[in-house]
Scaffold this active site. Structure first.
Site, PDB file in Angstrom:
ATOM      1  N   GLY A   1      -6.585   5.935  -0.297  1.00  0.00           N
ATOM      2  CA  GLY A   1      -6.681   4.566   0.202  1.00  0.00           C
ATOM      3  C   GLY A   1      -6.185   3.520  -0.787  1.00  0.00           C
TER       4      GLY A   1
ATOM      5  N   GLY B   1      -2.933   3.215  -1.749  1.00  0.00           N
ATOM      6  CA  GLY B   1      -1.535   2.838  -1.528  1.00  0.00           C
ATOM      7  C   GLY B   1      -0.519   3.614  -2.341  1.00  0.00           C
ATOM      8  CB  SER B   2      -0.430   6.969  -3.944  1.00  0.00           C
ATOM      9  OG  SER B   2      -0.693   7.788  -2.850  1.00  0.00           O
ATOM     10  CB  SER B   3       2.574   6.834   0.647  1.00  0.00           C
ATOM     11  OG  SER B   3       1.798   5.968   1.415  1.00  0.00           O
ATOM     12  CB  ALA B   4       2.830   1.415  -0.132  1.00  0.00           C
TER      13      ALA B   4
ATOM     14  CG  ASP C   1      -0.668   0.043   2.637  1.00  0.00           C
ATOM     15  OD1 ASP C   1      -1.510  -0.801   2.979  1.00  0.00           O
ATOM     16  OD2 ASP C   1      -0.877   1.272   2.674  1.00  0.00           O
TER      17      ASP C   1
HETATM   18  O1  PMV Z   1      -4.766   4.424   4.170  1.00  0.00           O
HETATM   19  P1  PMV Z   1      -3.733   3.447   3.731  1.00  0.00           P
HETATM   20  O2  PMV Z   1      -3.980   2.942   2.365  1.00  0.00           O
HETATM   21  O3  PMV Z   1      -2.331   3.924   3.940  1.00  0.00           O
HETATM   22  O4  PMV Z   1      -3.909   2.125   4.643  1.00  0.00           O
HETATM   23  C1  PMV Z   1      -3.610   2.152   5.996  1.00  0.00           C
HETATM   24  C2  PMV Z   1      -3.830   0.799   6.604  1.00  0.00           C
HETATM   25  C3  PMV Z   1      -3.672   0.802   8.123  1.00  0.00           C
HETATM   26  O5  PMV Z   1      -3.986  -0.534   8.535  1.00  0.00           O
HETATM   27  C4  PMV Z   1      -4.662   1.761   8.772  1.00  0.00           C
HETATM   28  C5  PMV Z   1      -2.258   1.178   8.547  1.00  0.00           C
HETATM   29  C6  PMV Z   1      -1.212   0.131   8.197  1.00  0.00           C
HETATM   30  O6  PMV Z   1      -0.053   0.529   8.041  1.00  0.00           O
HETATM   31  O7  PMV Z   1      -1.529  -1.063   8.106  1.00  0.00           O
END
Ligand code: PMV
Length: 308
Positions: free
Chosen positions: A84, A86-89, A130
């Protein structure tokens, strides 16, 4: 050779609802991913041949912006993956930064827009929260219309997201990772089908948007008691949307007792929670005692940067 880095992020309010255009608030944190890139004889990532499946985000970055010679990439992550944060972003944005810098075209607006397209492509659906947060750093408010401190507007599939810088107060935040890995794409798809078939779910999504706007006011007043209460409400509404998990609920419950408030952060379904507290060490301890991994994080003003 160039090196770029980009920070992790936390969504403070409005995850999932933001996919439908509702307001959301996030902030960059002081954990970073670094991408080193140099021209080479073949495409590789950390000495392995580049593979579309294994290196999906990096592969799409190359496909999207690089038409030149093969590259050797070295990626060094200080952000726990699928937690949660944001490592992929961050891997997408630091890699785009490095590729564009090699081409002499480093530009944060371009990076934020391309980064969003890539995340959308790989994840199946996404909002730009993200990728904008890791690109710009600091706090980010996503809104339906332009407000003060507008950074850029991103449009996709009939939706428009107005992305703003939002100055945030110093906050002591603890992240609790359940260790239960969940994939964002399927959770976003699950919420989407619920929202498409149920007006109740649509009301929940718009209530989450209202909570985000109230939280922005409370944060600018430094009113952490109200912020904490809004966190709990946001968490409960995410559970109603079907992205809760018993272990996540338990971490939120035990952390709340020592905090202003706590909630899911990111996609949920396992994943992570955050707590806003005056006593991060105690909160981290109770998270560990309840089987989670704890990270005490700080607000990060810097987004994507060229390190050399
Ligand atoms: O789980 P994360 O950190 O990739 O966050 C996702 C956030 C969502 O609102 C569920 C999806 C998005 O792209 O906004």
């Amino acid at each position: 050779m160039v090196v770029c880095s980009a920070p992790g992020k936390l969504i403070l309010f409005g995850e999932h609802a933001v996919v439908f255009g509702e307001p959301a608030l996030s902030m960059a944190v002081n954990l970073r991913i670094r991408t080193e890139a140099e021209v080479s004889s073949k495409f590789s990532v950390n000495d392995q041949d580049l593979q579309k499946q294994k290196h999906s985000y990096v592969y799409e970055c190359i496909e999207n912006v690089w038409k030149g010679e093969p590259l050797s990439l070295r990626i060094d992550s200080g952000i726990p993956s699928a937690a949660g944060m944001g490592s992929s972003a961050a891997v997408t944005v630091s890699t785009l930064g490095a590729l564009l810098r090699l081409k002499g075209e480093f530009d944060p607006v371009l990076i934020a827009k391309k980064g969003f397209e890539i995340e959308y492509e790989v994840q199946g659906s996404a909002s730009p929260i993200d990728t904008t947060t890791t690109t710009h750093g600091s706090g980010i408010l996503v809104a339906r219309e332009a407000r003060n401190n507008l950074l850029w507007v991103i449009r996709k599939d009939g939706k428009e997201w107005y992305l703003h810088e939002c100055d945030l107060p110093e906050m002591k935040l603890v992240v609790g990772d359940t260790g239960i890995r969940s994939r964002t794409g399927p959770l976003v798809a699950k919420v989407r089908s619920y929202v498409e078939e149920s007006s109740f779910a649509r009301d929940v999504v718009s209530e989450i948007g209202q909570i985000t706007l109230q939280a922005v006011e409370a944060l600018s007043d430094g009113d952490f008691v109200s912020v904490g209460a809004l966190m709990i409400r946001n968490h409960n509404l995410l559970s109603v949307l079907g992205v809760g998990h018993p272990k996540l609920d338990n971490l939120v419950r035990v952390a709340s007792d020592l905090s202003y408030g706590a909630k899911t952060t990111g996609a949920g379904g396992g994943g992570s929670m955050i707590a806003l507290t005056d006593d991060p060490l105690e909160v981290a301890k109770v998270i560990r005692e309840n089987g989670g991994k704890a990270y005490i994080v700080k607000y990060e003003k810097r987004g994507v940067i060229v390190e050399c």
